[in-house]
Design a protein around this motif. Structure first.
Motif, PDB file in Angstrom:
ATOM      1  N   GLY A   1       0.822  -1.201   0.000  1.00 61.09           N
ATOM      2  CA  GLY A   1       0.000   0.000   0.000  1.00 61.09           C
ATOM      3  C   GLY A   1       0.852   1.244   0.000  1.00 61.09           C
ATOM      4  N   ALA A   2       1.918   1.224   0.808  1.00 59.26           N
ATOM      5  CA  ALA A   2       2.776   2.399   0.890  1.00 59.26           C
ATOM      6  C   ALA A   2       3.493   2.637  -0.428  1.00 59.26           C
ATOM      7  CB  ALA A   2       3.783   2.222   2.019  1.00 59.26           C
ATOM      8  N   SER A   3       3.997   1.571  -1.046  1.00 58.81           N
ATOM      9  CA  SER A   3       4.719   1.794  -2.299  1.00 58.81           C
ATOM     10  C   SER A   3       3.754   2.172  -3.415  1.00 58.81           C
ATOM     11  CB  SER A   3       5.542   0.566  -2.679  1.00 58.81           C
ATOM     12  OG  SER A   3       4.742  -0.557  -2.712  1.00 58.81           O
ATOM     13  N   MET A   4       2.524   1.651  -3.323  1.00 60.55           N
ATOM     14  CA  MET A   4       1.495   2.046  -4.278  1.00 60.55           C
ATOM     15  C   MET A   4       1.197   3.544  -4.121  1.00 60.55           C
ATOM     16  SD  MET A   4      -1.770  -0.389  -4.623  1.00 60.55           S
ATOM     17  CE  MET A   4      -2.697   0.276  -3.276  1.00 60.55           C
ATOM     18  N   ALA A   5       1.151   3.984  -2.870  1.00 57.08           N
ATOM     19  CA  ALA A   5       0.860   5.396  -2.602  1.00 57.08           C
ATOM     20  C   ALA A   5       1.977   6.282  -3.137  1.00 57.08           C
ATOM     21  CB  ALA A   5       0.679   5.613  -1.105  1.00 57.08           C
ATOM     22  N   VAL A   6       3.218   5.858  -2.945  1.00 54.87           N
ATOM     23  CA  VAL A   6       4.354   6.640  -3.446  1.00 54.87           C
ATOM     24  C   VAL A   6       4.284   6.738  -4.962  1.00 54.87           C
ATOM     25  CG1 VAL A   6       6.846   6.700  -3.668  1.00 54.87           C
ATOM     26  CG2 VAL A   6       5.815   6.047  -1.495  1.00 54.87           C
TER      27      VAL A   6
END
Lengths: 399, 542
Positions: free
Chosen positions: A87-92
């Motif tokens: 989720g975090a890397s998707m957000a970035v």
């Protein structure tokens, strides 16, 4: 007989050192709720162990950025850390996509211990920070809901609309769960994602200071966007397949549409200040005992717009406290790289146009030959056949 | 001289009966609303992309799943893999999905399983999805039971299916997803086993197979099953109604046999209506708890269809029998109504054929859909349109007949004061009977339609109070089901022949009436013909 006093001395020493370290770790106070963002780097393939799917091998440095509660959550919900990382890397990635043509392009640093991944910009309560908080919180909500749908997290909860039950982890509760599933089913994916994101992402934000309230509001806004972007799908399965019986469900949106919606809110974000009644409150309440704000009330606050003529921000609106710094020039104090060397579009009059992007410094134009993939044909599953084309490209770069 | 019970029932008794029945109705509604959960449950499952490393790809003993011992090696489709071909990619869907740290299993109370497919296709300027493209799916379904080892999946069914893919996109920009319509995938008429596993492959056996489906990112399968709680409530209702209707049917038929005449058409129709309701009520779903009966969905359709057919025919014949003008020649029979009934028959037969084509074939292949091929679509549409036309024709017929009855009634009304008391009473009885049924039928039909529309308009739950949560959809189903049971129950009770004699003329002062009565003295001799027909005939002789 000489042993114990020495031991005691050592112990004291260790305690003192640890206290000092705690102090040091708590230094960047304002963005401390967002330290977990570093987990995005852990989601990259090289640090992920390919042998055991679902179990994330965590770089100790990354693991150290998690707060105690976050570690507990990760321990209690096996498989959730991989989802959070995704989720975090998707957000970035989404942030970088949305801000591709702006002066601030959501660039990330190489992960360094104790520093924020997006740089010191997070210390300022500006629009960009608001977006970062919202998109990361949305990313976690989305990825966790997705992992629930895949069955990668087994501890996802159900939304029992007809049974009001506190979640317990006992044998009796397990039997009750099975009974409830057989009686009324269980179909919720987003509910767990939403709740988990609140627990995990909002850990550091107690909602006492204005900045924490801003973070809470933006985190919540991100989650709300995931929820409201969901689309309803229905299926008729009555007599002979007629619509006398129709069942509907909500479909998780693509993360791109969440990012689009949040970008719209970014452009219309509202600057807020604390309502007068509450500004004095933290100062007066200067007692030693840490005053815990009850969890339920954490999200029940109303921010007042900075300009009294504007309307109060809604749940889905992004809010910020101070105006953004200029992103034109390099500013090491805020970790801003500046727009030197960025490519721009000389025909555009928008933010990606060379006039705005280069902040009037002018730009360099180069003509180069690029070898690109073109005329691609996709063959299911994994084969893309492309031709290589040599094209002439005019590239403008800011000075 | 006998009439039906409703004519002889005093207003007070009727009020008590109607109140009791209404109470039952309210109870049915509340049982559905307060006790039962939603009728159906959905679970949306994201496919795990598994890597098939085996050499033999047609091996149906090799299964791919993502939970438990021996789970598959996953692949991220977001990256390019040069070492993989489409034959190595398997989408695995293991159902049901675990929740609350617990691996749930399906219960046989959950009755059936319907699968719907959704494809997430990413836009790519160089590989757009063609407007009407087909996707070829190699789908295999396996099952496993509680206590079996994690890897002991057994083949349930397997099929290679074609489906139409309808996708559109608003923002034609890279990495945006298409809006693809849902694709029906399978329908299992019985949920006999505990766990199911669906493995989907997208084969490329010919050069143009699966090439226009764009850049596929994810496959989602939504499985719909009936809720166990709903089945329990529904079956309890059936178990309660079944003996009631049987008992009242026996009573009704006894009543008719006590008469000296043969049963007339209307009574036969009432009887068949009762029998078809019994068929609908019979709680044979209990058998599914023990045996694997995939034909239950089809059987349920047939039972419902039979019930509707009899109900519709009954309304027609009821209106026809109350026409008040009839040729004297013969005892009315079903043959007289062949023109009217042919509409009902045609509608039912075409729906039956359609159902056999869809759900009948699904008995053999749960992945079958008639809507995929052009021929099948045309065939299905033909039957559905035929059924629609027959329904339209039927309702036109019915409205016409009801209108005619009302015209006759108003016509007879004018003549009423001049008739003798016995005949007047009879006519009034007929008119009353007809109006009562009209009112009840209209009320039931209107409630059904209103309930249905309300359910469509307001999705989800209804809240009357903060504390009371009403499950509206279930309440609607149990309410409507209870209502038609009560409707037919009351028809059987109220339209059964009465023991009571006609009240002896109270106002015999009128000499003309007296004389008329004497004139019609032969009537009481052949008295026990259903009152209406006999008197109508006399009226026409008049």
């Amino acid at each position: 007989m000489a042993g114990p006093p020495i031991d005691m001395k050592w112990l004291c020493y260790i305690v003192i050192i640890m206290c000092l370290r705690c102090e040091a770790a708590n230094k960047p106070r304002r963005g401390r709720g967002s330290m977990w963002w570093g987990i995005a780097k852990a989601g990259e393939p090289n640090t992920l162990s390919p042998l055991s799917p679902g179990v994330l091998y965590m770089d100790p440095a990354v693991h150290a950025t998690l707060r105690r509660k976050q570690r507990r959550l990760a321990r209690e919900n096996p498989g959730v850390l991989a989802a959070v990382a995704k989720g975090a890397s998707m957000a970035v990635a989404e942030c970088q996509h949305q801000f591709k043509y702006r002066r601030w392009n959501c660039s990330t640093r190489n992960f360094l211990r104790g520093k924020n991944m997006f740089g010191k910009i997070v210390d300022r309560g500006c629009r960009e920070t608001a977006f970062l908080y919202a998109i990361t919180s949305a990313g976690v909500t989305h990825a966790v809901s997705r992992a629930c749908a895949e069955g990668a997290i087994e501890s996802c909860t159900c939304d029992y609309s007809h049974v009001d039950r506190a979640p317990h982890r006992s044998r009796a509760a397990t039997a009750a769960n099975v009974r409830v599933w057989k009686w009324g089913g269980c179909s919720d994916n987003i509910g767990f994602g939403f709740k988990f994101s609140r627990e995990f992402v909002d850990t550091g934000e107690r909602g006492k200071t204005l900045r924490e309230k801003m973070n809470l509001h933006n985190n919540e806004a991100g989650r709300m966007h995931v929820q409201t972007e969901m689309r309803q799908e229905c299926k008729c399965h009555g007599m002979s397949g007629s619509c006398t019986v129709k069942t509907c469900w909500m479909r998780l949106p693509s993360f791109r549409s969440v990012g689009d919606a949040l970008k719209d809110r970014f452009d219309g974000a509202s600057r807020v200040m604390m309502p007068n009644t509450e500004v004095e409150a933290p100062v007066q309440r200067n007692d030693a005992a840490p005053h815990r704000v009850p969890r339920r009330d954490r999200y029940r606050f109303q921010l007042r717009p900075h300009n009294p003529d504007h309307k109060t921000p809604g749940v889905k609106d992004l809010v910020y406290l101070e105006s953004s710094p200029g992103f034109c020039e390099k500013n090491p104090r805020l970790g801003i790289p500046g727009t030197h060397g960025r490519t721009c579009n000389d025909t555009s009059i928008g933010v990606d146009g060379c006039d705005l992007m280069c902040c009037g410094r002018g730009y360099r134009t180069e003509t180069m030959f690029v070898v690109e993939r073109c005329n691609c044909t996709f063959h299911w599953c994994c084969d893309v056949k492309c031709k290589l084309c040599r094209t002439e490209k005019v590239v403008h770069t800011c000075l | 001289m006998t009439g039906t019970i409703i004519e002889n029932l005093s207003g007070r008794k009727l009020a008590v009966l109607v109140t009791l029945l209404l109470l039952c109705q309210v109870i049915c509604f509340l049982i559905g609303g307060l006790v039962a959960p939603m009728p159906a449950n959905t679970q949306t499952i994201l496919g795990t992309v598994c890597k098939d490393t085996s050499v033999m790809k047609n091996d149906t003993s090799k299964w791919f799943y993502n939970r438990g011992k021996g789970s598959c090696q996953t692949v991220d489709l977001g990256e390019t893999h040069h070492d993989l071909s489409e034959r190595d990619i398997v989408f695995a869907f293991q159902m049901p999905v675990p929740r609350e740290g617990e691996r749930f299993d399906y219960s046989r109370w959950q009755q059936n399983l319907i699968g719907v497919l959704q494809l997430d296709v990413r836009y790519h300027s160089q590989m757009e999805v063609k407007p009407r493209s087909t996707v070829t799916i190699d789908a295999r379904l396996a099952y496993r039971n509680k206590g079996d080892p994690d890897d002991e999946w057994k083949l349930y069914t397997q099929s290679i299916e074609k489906r139409n893919l309808d996708c559109d996109i608003d923002v034609k920009s890279e990495e945006y997803l298409y809006n693809c319509s849902t694709i029906p995938l399978f329908e299992l008429g019985s949920l006999y086993h505990d766990y199911y596993l669906l493995n989907i492959r997208l084969p490329v056996n010919t050069p143009d197979m699966n090439v226009h489906i764009g850049h596929l990112q994810d496959i989602w399968v939504t499985v719909i099953n009936q809720n166990g709680g709903f089945t329990k409530v529904w079956l309890s209702l059936k178990t309660a109604f079944f003996p009631c209707i049987i008992a009242i049917l026996v009573w009704f038929w006894n009543r008719i046999h006590m008469l000296e005449r043969k049963p007339v058409l209307l009574e036969k129709m009432l009887l068949s209506l009762g029998i078809s309701l019994c068929l609908l009520n019979a709680p044979i779903e209990y058998l599914t708890l023990q045996y694997d009966l995939p034909f239950m969905l089809l059987l349920g359709d047939i039972r419902q269809g039979l019930f509707y057919a009899t109900l519709f025919s009954f309304w027609l014949i009821f209106a026809g029998e109350h026409m008040l003008i009839q040729d004297t020649s013969s005892q009315s029979s079903l043959k007289q109504y062949w023109r009217h009934l042919s509409a009902v028959a045609m509608g039912c037969v075409s729906l039956f054929i359609f159902d056999m084509c869809e759900r009948g074939i699904q008995l053999r292949n749960p992945f079958y859909s008639i809507w995929v091929t052009d021929l099948g679509t045309n065939l299905a549409l033909t039957f559905i349109i035929l059924a629609g036309i027959s329904t339209g024709v039927y309702f036109l017929f019915l409205c016409y007949m009801v209108w005619k009855v009302f015209k006759n009634i108003s016509h007879k009304r004018q003549a009423l004061p001049t008739m003798c008391s016995v005949r007047r009473l009879h006519y009034e009885g007929i008119i009353y009977r007809f109006k009562f049924l009209m009112l009840a039928t209209l009320l039931c039909a209107a409630l059904t339609v209103i309930g249905f529309i309300l359910g469509q308009v307001a999705e989800g739950q209804w809240k009357w109070d903060e504390t009371i949560e009403l499950e509206y959809t279930s309440a609607f189903f149990t309410g409507v089901y209870g209502m038609w049971n009560i409707y037919i129950f009351s028809l059987l009770v109220l339209y059964a022949p009465s023991h009571k004699r006609w009240p002896v003329n109270e106002n015999t002062s009128d000499t003309q009436n007296l004389s008329e009565e004497i004139e019609f003295s032969p009537i009481p001799e052949r008295s026990e013909i259903s009152s209406l027909t006999s008197f109508i005939r006399k009226a026409t002789i008049d």
